[in-house]
Write a protein that holds these residues in place. Structure first.
Motif, PDB file in Angstrom:
ATOM      1  N   ILE A 138     -31.013 -17.215  39.629  1.00  0.00           N
ATOM      2  CA  ILE A 138     -30.290 -16.218  40.414  1.00  0.00           C
ATOM      3  C   ILE A 138     -29.180 -15.572  39.241  1.00  0.00           C
ATOM      4  O   ILE A 138     -28.559 -16.157  38.833  1.00  0.00           O
ATOM      5  N   ASN A 139     -29.205 -14.199  39.457  1.00  0.00           N
ATOM      6  CA  ASN A 139     -28.069 -13.476  38.574  1.00  0.00           C
ATOM      7  C   ASN A 139     -27.348 -12.399  39.579  1.00  0.00           C
ATOM      8  O   ASN A 139     -28.182 -11.709  40.112  1.00  0.00           O
ATOM      9  N   LEU A 140     -26.019 -12.782  40.070  1.00  0.00           N
ATOM     10  CA  LEU A 140     -25.391 -12.160  40.785  1.00  0.00           C
ATOM     11  C   LEU A 140     -24.550 -10.852  40.442  1.00  0.00           C
ATOM     12  O   LEU A 140     -23.790 -11.309  39.556  1.00  0.00           O
ATOM     13  N   GLY A 141     -24.635  -9.773  40.467  1.00  0.00           N
ATOM     14  CA  GLY A 141     -23.593  -8.803  39.863  1.00  0.00           C
ATOM     15  C   GLY A 141     -23.967  -8.706  38.461  1.00  0.00           C
ATOM     16  O   GLY A 141     -25.162  -8.601  37.832  1.00  0.00           O
ATOM     17  N   GLY A 147     -24.886 -16.821  37.158  1.00  0.00           N
ATOM     18  CA  GLY A 147     -26.152 -16.267  36.234  1.00  0.00           C
ATOM     19  C   GLY A 147     -26.831 -17.188  35.824  1.00  0.00           C
ATOM     20  O   GLY A 147     -26.724 -18.407  35.907  1.00  0.00           O
ATOM     21  N   THR A 148     -27.667 -16.996  35.019  1.00  0.00           N
ATOM     22  CA  THR A 148     -28.783 -17.758  34.349  1.00  0.00           C
ATOM     23  C   THR A 148     -28.521 -18.295  33.034  1.00  0.00           C
ATOM     24  O   THR A 148     -29.381 -19.029  32.168  1.00  0.00           O
ATOM     25  N   VAL A 149     -27.559 -17.594  32.470  1.00  0.00           N
ATOM     26  CA  VAL A 149     -27.185 -17.965  30.804  1.00  0.00           C
ATOM     27  C   VAL A 149     -28.651 -17.615  30.224  1.00  0.00           C
ATOM     28  O   VAL A 149     -28.789 -18.498  29.074  1.00  0.00           O
ATOM     29  N   GLY A 150     -29.109 -16.742  30.456  1.00  0.00           N
ATOM     30  CA  GLY A 150     -30.326 -16.234  29.648  1.00  0.00           C
ATOM     31  C   GLY A 150     -30.330 -16.242  28.137  1.00  0.00           C
ATOM     32  O   GLY A 150     -31.287 -16.215  27.485  1.00  0.00           O
ATOM     33  N   TRP A 151     -28.998 -16.173  27.515  1.00  0.00           N
ATOM     34  CA  TRP A 151     -28.749 -16.032  26.100  1.00  0.00           C
ATOM     35  C   TRP A 151     -29.700 -17.359  25.355  1.00  0.00           C
ATOM     36  O   TRP A 151     -29.994 -17.489  24.419  1.00  0.00           O
ATOM     37  N   ARG A 152     -28.981 -18.562  25.974  1.00  0.00           N
ATOM     38  CA  ARG A 152     -29.393 -19.818  25.679  1.00  0.00           C
ATOM     39  C   ARG A 152     -30.977 -20.099  25.872  1.00  0.00           C
ATOM     40  O   ARG A 152     -31.663 -19.488  26.674  1.00  0.00           O
ATOM     41  N   GLN A 153     -31.325 -20.687  25.041  1.00  0.00           N
ATOM     42  CA  GLN A 153     -33.264 -21.214  25.273  1.00  0.00           C
ATOM     43  C   GLN A 153     -33.380 -21.711  26.653  1.00  0.00           C
ATOM     44  O   GLN A 153     -34.717 -21.493  26.887  1.00  0.00           O
ATOM     45  N   THR A 314     -22.766 -16.622  33.227  1.00  0.00           N
ATOM     46  CA  THR A 314     -23.548 -16.372  32.103  1.00  0.00           C
ATOM     47  C   THR A 314     -22.314 -15.805  31.084  1.00  0.00           C
ATOM     48  O   THR A 314     -22.175 -14.956  30.746  1.00  0.00           O
ATOM     49  N   LEU A 315     -21.826 -17.046  30.267  1.00  0.00           N
ATOM     50  CA  LEU A 315     -20.434 -17.065  29.674  1.00  0.00           C
ATOM     51  C   LEU A 315     -20.543 -16.138  28.508  1.00  0.00           C
ATOM     52  O   LEU A 315     -19.719 -15.441  27.945  1.00  0.00           O
ATOM     53  N   HIS A 316     -21.790 -16.164  27.770  1.00  0.00           N
ATOM     54  CA  HIS A 316     -22.113 -15.540  26.415  1.00  0.00           C
ATOM     55  C   HIS A 316     -21.937 -13.826  26.695  1.00  0.00           C
ATOM     56  O   HIS A 316     -21.493 -13.159  25.415  1.00  0.00           O
ATOM     57  N   LYS A 317     -22.149 -13.482  27.866  1.00  0.00           N
ATOM     58  CA  LYS A 317     -21.999 -12.101  28.125  1.00  0.00           C
ATOM     59  C   LYS A 317     -20.379 -11.780  27.942  1.00  0.00           C
ATOM     60  O   LYS A 317     -20.108 -10.289  27.739  1.00  0.00           O
ATOM     61  N   PHE A 318     -19.334 -12.499  27.932  1.00  0.00           N
ATOM     62  CA  PHE A 318     -18.036 -12.166  28.108  1.00  0.00           C
ATOM     63  C   PHE A 318     -17.271 -12.910  27.137  1.00  0.00           C
ATOM     64  O   PHE A 318     -17.419 -14.151  26.415  1.00  0.00           O
ATOM     65  N   GLN A 319     -16.185 -12.259  26.689  1.00  0.00           N
ATOM     66  CA  GLN A 319     -14.987 -12.648  25.885  1.00  0.00           C
ATOM     67  C   GLN A 319     -15.619 -13.334  24.385  1.00  0.00           C
ATOM     68  O   GLN A 319     -15.158 -14.379  23.967  1.00  0.00           O
ATOM     69  N   GLY A 320     -16.414 -12.400  23.852  1.00  0.00           N
ATOM     70  CA  GLY A 320     -17.032 -12.359  22.516  1.00  0.00           C
ATOM     71  C   GLY A 320     -18.172 -13.373  22.668  1.00  0.00           C
ATOM     72  O   GLY A 320     -18.320 -14.422  23.146  1.00  0.00           O
ATOM     73  N   TRP A 321     -19.031 -13.216  21.695  1.00  0.00           N
ATOM     74  CA  TRP A 321     -20.380 -13.852  21.389  1.00  0.00           C
ATOM     75  C   TRP A 321     -20.210 -15.304  20.622  1.00  0.00           C
ATOM     76  O   TRP A 321     -21.178 -15.940  20.650  1.00  0.00           O
ATOM     77  N   ASP A 323     -18.350 -17.357  21.428  1.00  0.00           N
ATOM     78  CA  ASP A 323     -18.481 -18.464  22.594  1.00  0.00           C
ATOM     79  C   ASP A 323     -17.200 -19.363  22.496  1.00  0.00           C
ATOM     80  O   ASP A 323     -17.336 -20.678  22.626  1.00  0.00           O
ATOM     81  N   LYS A 324     -16.179 -18.793  21.850  1.00  0.00           N
ATOM     82  CA  LYS A 324     -14.941 -19.687  21.800  1.00  0.00           C
ATOM     83  C   LYS A 324     -14.080 -20.138  23.222  1.00  0.00           C
ATOM     84  O   LYS A 324     -13.698 -20.811  23.080  1.00  0.00           O
ATOM     85  N   PHE A 325     -14.579 -19.446  24.269  1.00  0.00           N
ATOM     86  CA  PHE A 325     -13.795 -19.544  25.596  1.00  0.00           C
ATOM     87  C   PHE A 325     -14.883 -19.658  26.658  1.00  0.00           C
ATOM     88  O   PHE A 325     -14.383 -19.212  27.751  1.00  0.00           O
ATOM     89  N   LEU A 326     -15.460 -20.663  26.385  1.00  0.00           N
ATOM     90  CA  LEU A 326     -16.459 -20.869  27.563  1.00  0.00           C
ATOM     91  C   LEU A 326     -15.742 -21.695  28.735  1.00  0.00           C
ATOM     92  O   LEU A 326     -16.201 -21.699  29.895  1.00  0.00           O
ATOM     93  N   VAL A 327     -14.799 -22.400  28.372  1.00  0.00           N
ATOM     94  CA  VAL A 327     -13.625 -22.965  29.362  1.00  0.00           C
ATOM     95  C   VAL A 327     -12.505 -22.219  29.350  1.00  0.00           C
ATOM     96  O   VAL A 327     -11.920 -22.079  28.106  1.00  0.00           O
TER      97      VAL A 327
END
Length: 412
Positions: A138-141, A147-153, A314-321, A323-327
């Motif tokens: 499920i990927n919304l907007g 999201g599905t966090v598709g960047w991770r394996q 899908t946090l990798h898409k936002f606030q830099g690749w 991934d310093k701000f996953l929380v």
């Protein structure tokens, strides 16, 4: 387990060369037998090398992982179809912390090994209506909240039911009830993160095409997450939230605009007590149909020492690749960013600059530069190079981090 994964991989390769399963188009079936015989099979392989140089580690992470997927889709009969997708992640070497391999001397690359059923659902589709029950992506907007966090394996998937109604109007209604979320840290629980979160989750969105190329969206994401034994509440139940928001997206010739606002409060059995806001404004411009420029400002607020939560994004898409701000930090975060994207021949290029500051204090977090190049070598093969460099302004809270990726993606 490793031998089982190799067996799955061998079976996948065998099915890839079976012509009867490689139908070019889906045919309608008249029987259960035809649903299977007229169905399709596809394979997806994604190899990735990920390098991480993080200031607080004496060792650099060097992760070599391969994700293999086999997807089987039936032909529809009276609008009903089935899908089953198997997924395997295998790593070659242990020079990284996968979150459950015990290699804590290395920085984290959250791609643990494992084999699982990634998706398995039944679908009913008719004109203007889709209904899906089972394990699904499920990927919304733009995936800022769900999201599905598709960047991770290992993809994040959702167990539950979803209905999407479009009808013949300018409205689209999207409703999901989710009882379990299968996270990227699975399929097995790790020492730090649970592989799955159970609870009562409701996702609701209504998109309204108010004018041509102008869409207004209202959404509600209500998360009631169960406590998970042996893990701190912050890994599970304290992510229970009620989030309500609106969003706008529009185009005006070469110009584009996006804006969104949401408010969030604790919910369910959360031990927290807070109310925080989210908002973003973004503008884009296409320059001579060659370069796309983007400028934006995104804020995740905080209250009572709790930052705005997006546990299923899908946090990798936002606030830099990097991934310093996953929380979200307890004093919130402001992200001012500018980017350029274009093509050099067949190669898609992108560059983004971020400046991060606290929303609820005077802290400067740091800056980041992200670069990528994606080359569609063949209709079945693509190659991507990515780089992220986070430069901290607050080394007591955030470490300087460099990351580099090489990804080869093959679809059969």
């Amino acid at each position: 387990m490793r031998s089982f994964r190799y067996t799955l991989l061998s079976a996948s390769l065998a099915m890839a060369v079976t012509p009867s399963l490689q139908a070019e188009e889906v045919k309608s079936a008249n029987s259960l037998k035809e649903m299977v015989s007229e169905g399709t099979a596809s394979l997806d392989f994604r190899y990735r090398y990920e390098y991480v140089d993080q200031a607080n580690f004496s060792k650099n992470a060097k992760a070599n992982t391969l994700r293999s997927r086999l997807k089987l889709v039936s032909a529809p009969m009276n609008g009903v179809s089935f899908l089953v997708e198997f997924s395997d992640v295998t790593d070659f070497g242990n020079d990284f912390n996968s979150t459950n391999n015990g290699q804590t001397d290395f920085p984290v690359v959250a791609d643990p090994e494992g084999t699982e059923i990634n998706q398995a659902f039944i679908k009913y589709a008719t004109e203007g209506f889709d209904g899906i029950a089972g394990r699904q992506a499920i990927n919304l907007g733009n995936q800022r909240f769900i999201g599905t966090v598709g960047w991770r394996q290992n993809e994040q998937t959702y167990d539950g039911g979803r209905i999407v109604w479009t009808g013949d109007t300018s409205l689209k209604v999207d409703l999901s009830y989710i009882g379990k979320v299968n996270r990227i840290f699975g399929p097995d629980d790790g020492p730090v993160q649970p592989a799955e979160l159970k609870g009562d989750n409701l996702f609701a969105r209504v998109d309204w095409g108010i004018l041509e190329n102008q869409t207004l969206t209202g959404f509600a994401y209500l998360l009631d997450i169960d406590d998970v034994d042996k893990y701190p509440a912050g890994r599970s139940v304290d992510n229970s939230t009620d989030t309500y928001g609106i969003a706008y997206m529009g185009k005006f010739g070469p110009l584009g605009a996006r804006a969104s606002y949401a408010t969030q409060s604790d919910a369910g059995d959360s031990n927290l007590n807070y109310d925080a806001d989210y908002y973003v404004v973004e503008g884009t411009m296409n320059i001579a149909d060659v370069v796309k420029a983007t400028v934006g400002y995104e804020v995740l607020g905080a209250d009572n020492g709790v930052g705005f939560k997006t546990p299923y994004a899908t946090l990798h898409k936002f606030q830099g690749w990097a991934d310093k701000f996953l929380v979200t930090p307890p004093d919130g975060i402001e992200d001012a960013y500018i980017g350029l994207a274009g093509k050099l021949g067949p190669v898609a290029l992108a560059a983004i600059y971020h400046d991060f500051q606290a929303e609820d204090s005077s802290a400067d977090f740091g800056t980041e530069i992200d670069l990528s190049a994606t080359w569609p070598v063949h209709e079945m093969v693509s190659l991507q190079l990515k780089y992220a460099d986070f430069d901290s302004d607050d080394s007591d809270r955030f470490d300087d981090t460099e990351k580099f990726w090489v990804t080869v993606h093959v679809k059969i």
